[in-house]
Design a protein around this motif. Structure first.
Motif, PDB file in Angstrom:
ATOM      1  N   GLU A 130       0.844  -1.211   0.000  1.00 49.69           N
ATOM      2  CA  GLU A 130       0.000   0.000   0.000  1.00 49.69           C
ATOM      3  C   GLU A 130       0.872   1.251   0.000  1.00 49.69           C
ATOM      4  OE1 GLU A 130      -2.408  -1.694  -0.523  1.00 49.69           O
ATOM      5  OE2 GLU A 130      -2.690  -3.249   0.976  1.00 49.69           O
ATOM      6  N   SER A 131       1.739   1.400   1.009  1.00 53.85           N
ATOM      7  CA  SER A 131       2.598   2.582   1.065  1.00 53.85           C
ATOM      8  C   SER A 131       3.913   2.238   1.747  1.00 53.85           C
ATOM      9  CB  SER A 131       1.903   3.699   1.850  1.00 53.85           C
ATOM     10  OG  SER A 131       2.758   4.833   1.946  1.00 53.85           O
ATOM     11  N   GLY A 132       4.937   2.992   1.397  1.00 54.76           N
ATOM     12  CA  GLY A 132       6.216   2.836   2.093  1.00 54.76           C
ATOM     13  C   GLY A 132       6.458   4.002   3.032  1.00 54.76           C
ATOM     14  N   ASP A 133       5.446   4.850   3.195  1.00 54.46           N
ATOM     15  CA  ASP A 133       5.560   5.999   4.097  1.00 54.46           C
ATOM     16  C   ASP A 133       5.034   5.595   5.474  1.00 54.46           C
ATOM     17  OD1 ASP A 133       5.646   8.622   5.174  1.00 54.46           O
ATOM     18  OD2 ASP A 133       3.555   8.945   4.562  1.00 54.46           O
ATOM     19  N   ALA A 134       5.879   5.710   6.491  1.00 55.50           N
ATOM     20  CA  ALA A 134       5.512   5.243   7.836  1.00 55.50           C
ATOM     21  C   ALA A 134       4.245   5.932   8.343  1.00 55.50           C
ATOM     22  CB  ALA A 134       6.673   5.489   8.793  1.00 55.50           C
ATOM     23  N   THR A 135       4.128   7.234   8.090  1.00 54.24           N
ATOM     24  CA  THR A 135       2.964   7.982   8.585  1.00 54.24           C
ATOM     25  C   THR A 135       1.685   7.490   7.905  1.00 54.24           C
ATOM     26  OG1 THR A 135       4.377   9.890   8.949  1.00 54.24           O
ATOM     27  CG2 THR A 135       2.014  10.318   8.852  1.00 54.24           C
ATOM     28  N   THR A 136       1.780   7.258   6.605  1.00 58.90           N
ATOM     29  CA  THR A 136       0.604   6.784   5.857  1.00 58.90           C
ATOM     30  C   THR A 136       0.208   5.382   6.317  1.00 58.90           C
ATOM     31  OG1 THR A 136       1.194   8.144   3.962  1.00 58.90           O
ATOM     32  CG2 THR A 136      -0.266   6.286   3.530  1.00 58.90           C
ATOM     33  N   LEU A 137       1.202   4.504   6.480  1.00 56.08           N
ATOM     34  CA  LEU A 137       0.900   3.136   6.934  1.00 56.08           C
ATOM     35  C   LEU A 137       0.225   3.157   8.301  1.00 56.08           C
ATOM     36  CD1 LEU A 137       4.139   1.185   5.907  1.00 56.08           C
ATOM     37  CD2 LEU A 137       1.845   0.865   4.969  1.00 56.08           C
ATOM     38  N   SER A 138       0.728   4.001   9.166  1.00 51.57           N
ATOM     39  CA  SER A 138       0.168   4.090  10.513  1.00 51.57           C
ATOM     40  C   SER A 138      -1.253   4.657  10.457  1.00 51.57           C
ATOM     41  CB  SER A 138       1.096   4.966  11.357  1.00 51.57           C
ATOM     42  OG  SER A 138       0.467   5.331  12.533  1.00 51.57           O
ATOM     43  N   PHE A 139      -1.448   5.708   9.665  1.00 49.89           N
ATOM     44  CA  PHE A 139      -2.776   6.321   9.534  1.00 49.89           C
ATOM     45  C   PHE A 139      -3.791   5.307   8.998  1.00 49.89           C
ATOM     46  CE2 PHE A 139      -5.826   8.426   6.670  1.00 49.89           C
ATOM     47  CZ  PHE A 139      -6.525   9.187   7.594  1.00 49.89           C
ATOM     48  N   LEU A 140      -3.358   4.511   8.021  1.00 51.51           N
ATOM     49  CA  LEU A 140      -4.275   3.536   7.400  1.00 51.51           C
ATOM     50  C   LEU A 140      -4.462   2.285   8.251  1.00 51.51           C
ATOM     51  CD1 LEU A 140      -3.084   3.697   3.664  1.00 51.51           C
ATOM     52  CD2 LEU A 140      -5.171   4.688   4.634  1.00 51.51           C
ATOM     53  N   LYS A 141      -3.747   2.204   9.370  1.00 51.44           N
ATOM     54  CA  LYS A 141      -3.783   1.044  10.275  1.00 51.44           C
ATOM     55  C   LYS A 141      -3.402  -0.250   9.544  1.00 51.44           C
ATOM     56  CE  LYS A 141      -7.090   2.791  13.706  1.00 51.44           C
ATOM     57  NZ  LYS A 141      -6.236   3.918  13.963  1.00 51.44           N
ATOM     58  N   LYS A 142      -2.338  -0.142   8.764  1.00 53.87           N
ATOM     59  CA  LYS A 142      -1.886  -1.305   7.996  1.00 53.87           C
ATOM     60  C   LYS A 142      -1.216  -2.343   8.900  1.00 53.87           C
ATOM     61  CE  LYS A 142      -1.303  -3.643   4.291  1.00 53.87           C
ATOM     62  NZ  LYS A 142      -2.434  -4.319   3.669  1.00 53.87           N
ATOM     63  N   GLY A 143      -0.740  -1.900  10.042  1.00 59.13           N
ATOM     64  CA  GLY A 143      -0.187  -2.863  10.993  1.00 59.13           C
ATOM     65  C   GLY A 143       1.224  -3.304  10.681  1.00 59.13           C
ATOM     66  N   ALA A 144       1.946  -2.531   9.900  1.00 58.33           N
ATOM     67  CA  ALA A 144       3.348  -2.856   9.611  1.00 58.33           C
ATOM     68  C   ALA A 144       4.088  -1.568   9.274  1.00 58.33           C
ATOM     69  CB  ALA A 144       3.455  -3.835   8.446  1.00 58.33           C
ATOM     70  N   THR A 145       5.345  -1.516   9.640  1.00 58.57           N
ATOM     71  CA  THR A 145       6.181  -0.360   9.322  1.00 58.57           C
ATOM     72  C   THR A 145       6.884  -0.608   7.981  1.00 58.57           C
ATOM     73  OG1 THR A 145       8.111  -1.332  10.368  1.00 58.57           O
ATOM     74  CG2 THR A 145       6.653  -0.026  11.794  1.00 58.57           C
ATOM     75  N   PRO A 146       7.467   0.431   7.390  1.00 58.14           N
ATOM     76  CA  PRO A 146       8.237   0.202   6.150  1.00 58.14           C
ATOM     77  C   PRO A 146       9.350  -0.826   6.356  1.00 58.14           C
ATOM     78  CG  PRO A 146       7.847   2.547   6.454  1.00 58.14           C
ATOM     79  CD  PRO A 146       7.359   1.879   7.704  1.00 58.14           C
ATOM     80  N   GLN A 147       9.996  -0.789   7.524  1.00 49.19           N
ATOM     81  CA  GLN A 147      11.087  -1.740   7.792  1.00 49.19           C
ATOM     82  C   GLN A 147      10.550  -3.174   7.843  1.00 49.19           C
ATOM     83  OE1 GLN A 147      10.568   1.141   9.547  1.00 49.19           O
ATOM     84  NE2 GLN A 147      12.241   2.212   8.518  1.00 49.19           N
ATOM     85  N   GLU A 148       9.363  -3.340   8.444  1.00 44.96           N
ATOM     86  CA  GLU A 148       8.771  -4.688   8.506  1.00 44.96           C
ATOM     87  C   GLU A 148       8.331  -5.153   7.119  1.00 44.96           C
ATOM     88  OE1 GLU A 148       7.091  -4.554  13.096  1.00 44.96           O
ATOM     89  OE2 GLU A 148       5.884  -3.694  11.491  1.00 44.96           O
ATOM     90  N   MET A 149       7.875  -4.200   6.320  1.00 47.80           N
ATOM     91  CA  MET A 149       7.506  -4.543   4.936  1.00 47.80           C
ATOM     92  C   MET A 149       8.740  -5.066   4.187  1.00 47.80           C
ATOM     93  SD  MET A 149       4.283  -3.938   4.256  1.00 47.80           S
ATOM     94  CE  MET A 149       2.848  -2.977   4.730  1.00 47.80           C
ATOM     95  N   ILE A 150       9.853  -4.372   4.375  1.00 51.13           N
ATOM     96  CA  ILE A 150      11.087  -4.793   3.691  1.00 51.13           C
ATOM     97  C   ILE A 150      11.531  -6.166   4.217  1.00 51.13           C
ATOM     98  CG2 ILE A 150      13.553  -4.278   3.377  1.00 51.13           C
ATOM     99  CD1 ILE A 150      12.802  -1.286   3.367  1.00 51.13           C
ATOM    100  N   ALA A 151      11.478  -6.339   5.543  1.00 52.24           N
ATOM    101  CA  ALA A 151      11.920  -7.615   6.134  1.00 52.24           C
ATOM    102  C   ALA A 151      11.058  -8.778   5.626  1.00 52.24           C
ATOM    103  CB  ALA A 151      11.857  -7.526   7.657  1.00 52.24           C
TER     104      ALA A 151
END
Ligand code: SF4
Length: 308
Positions: A130-151
């Motif tokens: 969805e997004s690699g922007d930490a603020t956007t991921l958090s706002f959307l309640k995606k439940g993962a950070t960019p670092q976790e997405m990469i991992a």
């Protein structure tokens, strides 16, 4: 009547796949923009039920050369390996066995366990970045950070799985457009997936994001801004042997009832300049358009399209 549990959703490119439902719903089910499983409680199915459906699917999809495992994030199932093995044994000619997976689930499973799934027959996972922007991921309640997405993405790649990543154009709205575009490219660069698939966000009726939008906490982008975002994302992409795919009608833009943009498609990096040229030309077309510019969001708002 056939006793078989059809999954309600699958990626567009799995249209001709045999569909095997191993769980109901999504174990996360909190993303603001998603209404897919809002009324479904997450429920793993028993191995016995799943095997029965696999046996039935062999007759429903006799020509299938690929198998898709549903619903969302099915690799959390404790019997995943056994399920994949059984699918492989009943569809011995399947060239592809795929599943949706959350990046965080892939991260938790790790490359070693995912490698076992791959040995059992799993070939590809579809992951919503969805997004690699930490603020956007958090706002959307995606439940993962960019670092976790990469991992998570790296674990899948290390396990030998093909990786299809979904980027949601418009996810950051007007306020995070730049950060969302550049951050998403950064995460994709960190993973180097096999496929990047673009979807354009349509704020759905009844979604939690619609409430945020009405409260002024999310400001949707215009068609011109969406294209600007795609261009910025593409400019910052630095991946090898990766296919960029726009295989969803949500990406379409019309001017005066004529489709002027259906998305960009091509192999990266070889076709990057060509795709940028398509975007530049379309941006010029939109910039000078006197007629009304429409996208799927506008048509959805007007009730012209209802299903996504
Ligand atoms: S987007 Fe995916 S992870 Fe998020 S709630 Fe929907 S199905 Fe679950």
């Amino acid at each position: 009547m056939i006793n078989y549990d059809f999954p309600p959703y699958r990626p567009p490119n799995e249209a001709s796949s045999a569909l095997i439902r191993v769980s109901h719903g999504c174990p996360w089910n909190r993303c603001l923009f998603c209404t897919m499983y809002k009324t479904v409680k997450f429920q793993p199915r028993s191995l016995e039920e799943i095997k029965k459906d696999i046996d039935t699917a062999v007759h429903i999809f006799p020509e299938a050369r690929s198998v898709f495992i549903a619903d969302s994030d099915s690799l959390v199932m404790k019997d995943s390996e056994k399920i994949i093995c059984y699918i492989k044994s009943r569809f011995p000619h399947a060239e592809r066995i795929t599943s949706y997976a959350r990046a965080k689930t892939l991260m938790r499973l790790g490359a070693e366990r995912l490698g076992k799934f791959h040995e059992a027959g799993l070939t590809r996972v579809h992951v919503g970045l969805e997004s690699g922007d930490a603020t956007t991921l958090s706002f959307l309640k995606k439940g993962a950070t960019p670092q976790e997405m990469i991992a998570g993405g790296k674990a899948a790649r290390q396990a030998g799985l093909e990786l299809s990543i979904y980027v949601l154009i418009g996810a950051g709205g007007k306020d995070r457009l730049t950060e969302h575009a550049i951050g998403s490219a950064f995460v994709c660069n960190g993973i180097n997936p096999d496929f990047i698939r673009l979807r354009t966000l349509i704020v759905q009726h009844g979604s939690l994001l619609e409430e945020k939008m009405k409260a002024g906490q999310y400001r949707p982008t215009s068609p011109l801004q969406k294209l600007t975002e795609v261009k910025l994302f593409l400019e910052h992409l630095d991946v090898q042997d990766c296919e960029l795919v726009s295989d969803h009608h949500s990406n379409t833009i019309w001017v005066d009832n004529t489709i002027v943009y259906g998305g960009v498609n091509g192999i990266l990096p070889a076709e990057k300049n060509h795709m940028l040229e398509v975007l530049n030309q379309t941006l010029q077309r939109l910039f000078h358009a006197r007629e009304e510019i429409l996208d799927a969001t506008i048509l959805y708002e007007r009730g012209v399209i209802s299903s996504l």
